[in-house]
Design a protein around this motif. Structure first.
Motif, PDB file in Angstrom:
ATOM      1  N   ARG A   1       0.839  -1.205   0.000  1.00  0.00           N
ATOM      2  CA  ARG A   1       0.000   0.000   0.000  1.00  0.00           C
ATOM      3  C   ARG A   1       0.870   1.250   0.000  1.00  0.00           C
ATOM      4  NH1 ARG A   1      -3.689  -3.172   4.000  1.00  0.00           N
ATOM      5  NH2 ARG A   1      -5.309  -3.859   2.561  1.00  0.00           N
ATOM      6  N   LEU A   2       1.961   1.220   0.744  1.00  0.00           N
ATOM      7  CA  LEU A   2       2.879   2.362   0.758  1.00  0.00           C
ATOM      8  C   LEU A   2       3.548   2.508  -0.607  1.00  0.00           C
ATOM      9  CD1 LEU A   2       4.084   4.627   2.459  1.00  0.00           C
ATOM     10  CD2 LEU A   2       5.888   3.047   3.151  1.00  0.00           C
ATOM     11  N   TYR A   3       3.932   1.393  -1.204  1.00  0.00           N
ATOM     12  CA  TYR A   3       4.509   1.417  -2.555  1.00  0.00           C
ATOM     13  C   TYR A   3       3.522   2.088  -3.525  1.00  0.00           C
ATOM     14  CZ  TYR A   3       6.060  -0.276  -7.112  1.00  0.00           C
ATOM     15  OH  TYR A   3       6.455  -0.351  -8.416  1.00  0.00           O
ATOM     16  N   ALA A   4       2.257   1.685  -3.473  1.00  0.00           N
ATOM     17  CA  ALA A   4       1.238   2.255  -4.358  1.00  0.00           C
ATOM     18  C   ALA A   4       1.063   3.754  -4.088  1.00  0.00           C
ATOM     19  CB  ALA A   4      -0.086   1.518  -4.173  1.00  0.00           C
ATOM     20  N   LEU A   5       1.114   4.131  -2.820  1.00  0.00           N
ATOM     21  CA  LEU A   5       0.995   5.543  -2.474  1.00  0.00           C
ATOM     22  C   LEU A   5       2.144   6.345  -3.076  1.00  0.00           C
ATOM     23  CD1 LEU A   5      -0.611   7.638  -0.726  1.00  0.00           C
ATOM     24  CD2 LEU A   5       1.123   7.229   1.025  1.00  0.00           C
ATOM     25  N   TYR A   6       3.350   5.837  -2.966  1.00  0.00           N
ATOM     26  CA  TYR A   6       4.510   6.521  -3.551  1.00  0.00           C
ATOM     27  C   TYR A   6       4.363   6.651  -5.062  1.00  0.00           C
ATOM     28  CZ  TYR A   6       7.362   6.282   0.742  1.00  0.00           C
ATOM     29  OH  TYR A   6       7.870   6.445   2.001  1.00  0.00           O
ATOM     30  N   ARG A   7       4.003   5.550  -5.720  1.00  0.00           N
ATOM     31  CA  ARG A   7       3.865   5.594  -7.174  1.00  0.00           C
ATOM     32  C   ARG A   7       2.694   6.484  -7.592  1.00  0.00           C
ATOM     33  NH1 ARG A   7       7.820   2.850  -5.830  1.00  0.00           N
ATOM     34  NH2 ARG A   7       8.471   4.984  -5.605  1.00  0.00           N
ATOM     35  N   GLY A   8       1.626   6.469  -6.800  1.00  0.00           N
ATOM     36  CA  GLY A   8       0.489   7.336  -7.084  1.00  0.00           C
ATOM     37  C   GLY A   8       0.851   8.800  -6.932  1.00  0.00           C
ATOM     38  N   SER A   9       1.663   9.109  -5.943  1.00  0.00           N
ATOM     39  CA  SER A   9       2.113  10.486  -5.735  1.00  0.00           C
ATOM     40  C   SER A   9       2.999  10.937  -6.887  1.00  0.00           C
ATOM     41  CB  SER A   9       2.887  10.605  -4.423  1.00  0.00           C
ATOM     42  OG  SER A   9       2.057  10.297  -3.334  1.00  0.00           O
TER      43      SER A   9
ATOM     44  N   ALA B   1       2.900   9.914  -9.904  1.00  0.00           N
ATOM     45  CA  ALA B   1       2.132  10.001 -11.138  1.00  0.00           C
ATOM     46  C   ALA B   1       1.139  11.159 -11.151  1.00  0.00           C
ATOM     47  CB  ALA B   1       1.388   8.689 -11.380  1.00  0.00           C
ATOM     48  N   SER B   2       0.824  11.710  -9.988  1.00  0.00           N
ATOM     49  CA  SER B   2      -0.194  12.756  -9.943  1.00  0.00           C
ATOM     50  C   SER B   2       0.374  14.093 -10.387  1.00  0.00           C
ATOM     51  CB  SER B   2      -0.774  12.865  -8.538  1.00  0.00           C
ATOM     52  OG  SER B   2       0.174  13.437  -7.675  1.00  0.00           O
ATOM     53  N   LYS B   3      -0.511  14.957 -10.829  1.00  0.00           N
ATOM     54  CA  LYS B   3      -0.094  16.279 -11.302  1.00  0.00           C
ATOM     55  C   LYS B   3       0.379  17.164 -10.155  1.00  0.00           C
ATOM     56  CE  LYS B   3      -3.153  16.386 -15.286  1.00  0.00           C
ATOM     57  NZ  LYS B   3      -4.339  16.988 -15.881  1.00  0.00           N
ATOM     58  N   ASP B   4      -0.254  17.001  -8.992  1.00  0.00           N
ATOM     59  CA  ASP B   4       0.064  17.886  -7.867  1.00  0.00           C
ATOM     60  C   ASP B   4       0.975  17.245  -6.819  1.00  0.00           C
ATOM     61  OD1 ASP B   4      -1.661  16.070  -6.754  1.00  0.00           O
ATOM     62  OD2 ASP B   4      -3.114  17.545  -6.035  1.00  0.00           O
ATOM     63  N   GLY B   5       1.467  16.036  -7.114  1.00  0.00           N
ATOM     64  CA  GLY B   5       2.372  15.376  -6.174  1.00  0.00           C
ATOM     65  C   GLY B   5       1.674  14.691  -5.014  1.00  0.00           C
ATOM     66  N   ARG B   6       0.351  14.624  -5.079  1.00  0.00           N
ATOM     67  CA  ARG B   6      -0.420  13.954  -4.022  1.00  0.00           C
ATOM     68  C   ARG B   6      -1.168  12.780  -4.641  1.00  0.00           C
ATOM     69  NH1 ARG B   6      -2.190  16.760   0.821  1.00  0.00           N
ATOM     70  NH2 ARG B   6      -4.060  15.495   0.589  1.00  0.00           N
ATOM     71  N   ALA B   7      -1.092  11.660  -3.990  1.00  0.00           N
ATOM     72  CA  ALA B   7      -1.805  10.477  -4.461  1.00  0.00           C
ATOM     73  C   ALA B   7      -3.312  10.705  -4.305  1.00  0.00           C
ATOM     74  CB  ALA B   7      -1.387   9.252  -3.653  1.00  0.00           C
ATOM     75  N   PRO B   8      -4.120   9.978  -5.069  1.00  0.00           N
ATOM     76  CA  PRO B   8      -5.572  10.118  -4.930  1.00  0.00           C
ATOM     77  C   PRO B   8      -6.017   9.810  -3.497  1.00  0.00           C
ATOM     78  CG  PRO B   8      -5.025   8.755  -6.837  1.00  0.00           C
ATOM     79  CD  PRO B   8      -3.750   9.014  -6.098  1.00  0.00           C
ATOM     80  N   VAL B   9      -7.116  10.432  -3.102  1.00  0.00           N
ATOM     81  CA  VAL B   9      -7.650  10.267  -1.748  1.00  0.00           C
ATOM     82  C   VAL B   9      -7.861   8.789  -1.433  1.00  0.00           C
ATOM     83  CG1 VAL B   9      -9.659  10.745  -0.283  1.00  0.00           C
ATOM     84  CG2 VAL B   9      -8.744  12.525  -1.778  1.00  0.00           C
TER      85      VAL B   9
END
Length: 166
Positions: free
Chosen positions: A98-106, A108-116
């Protein structure tokens, strides 16, 4: 009478094959070879989510993210992470992923924040990094290889102890 053994052997072989395909996929992605990663993952047999489907799904999400398909990649990350409790992975392994996904999501996001949805999955948890399966850390490193830290130099030897016995 023996069909149970054949089925179990077939399942083990499918899991091994899917695991191998994911390893090849992640190696190709680390080298920025997106098409090679897609080909490698296409060789993964269909397995139940709890057996190895989660790992194939996670690798698929990484391909989408690397290919610039942010929305699809993030949705796959959310889907995989929300179903990790269906697996027999240890609590530490699930939280690591889950932490790995959060890092990759961050990343990939435009604003540097993973989706809620991803952030909610990883809020308020802890895991012991040393208890995470080494193969997970190899295929899904928290830090990208470019950012991998060089091991610090060993500490200097302690100063010699002098005895002051006069």
């Amino acid at each position: 009478m023996f069909s149970g053994r054949k089925t179990a052997d077939k399942l083990r072989e499918e899991i091994r094959s899917a695991d191998s395909a994911v390893g090849e996929t992640m190696s190709a992605l680390a080298a920025d070879k997106i098409e090679a990663a897609r080909r490698a993952l296409s060789h993964a047999p269909k397995t139940h989510f709890a057996d190895m489907g989660w790992k194939v799904g996670l690798a698929g999400a990484m391909i989408e993210l690397k290919a610039g398909k942010r929305k699809q990649g993030l949705q796959k990350l959310i889907t995989v992470c929300s179903r990790l409790d269906d697996t027999s992975l240890s609590r530490d392994d699930k939280n690591y992923l889950r932490l790995y996904a959060l890092y990759r999501g961050s990343e990939a996001s435009k604003d540097g924040r993973a989706p809620v949805e991803l952030r909610e999955l990883v809020e308020d948890f802890r895991f012991d990094h040393t208890l995470v399966t080494p193969l997970l850390r190899k295929d899904f490193p928290l830090k990208t290889l470019d950012d991998a830290e060089v091991a610090p130099p060993p500490p200097p030897p302690p100063p010699p102890v002098h005895s002051n016995s006069h």
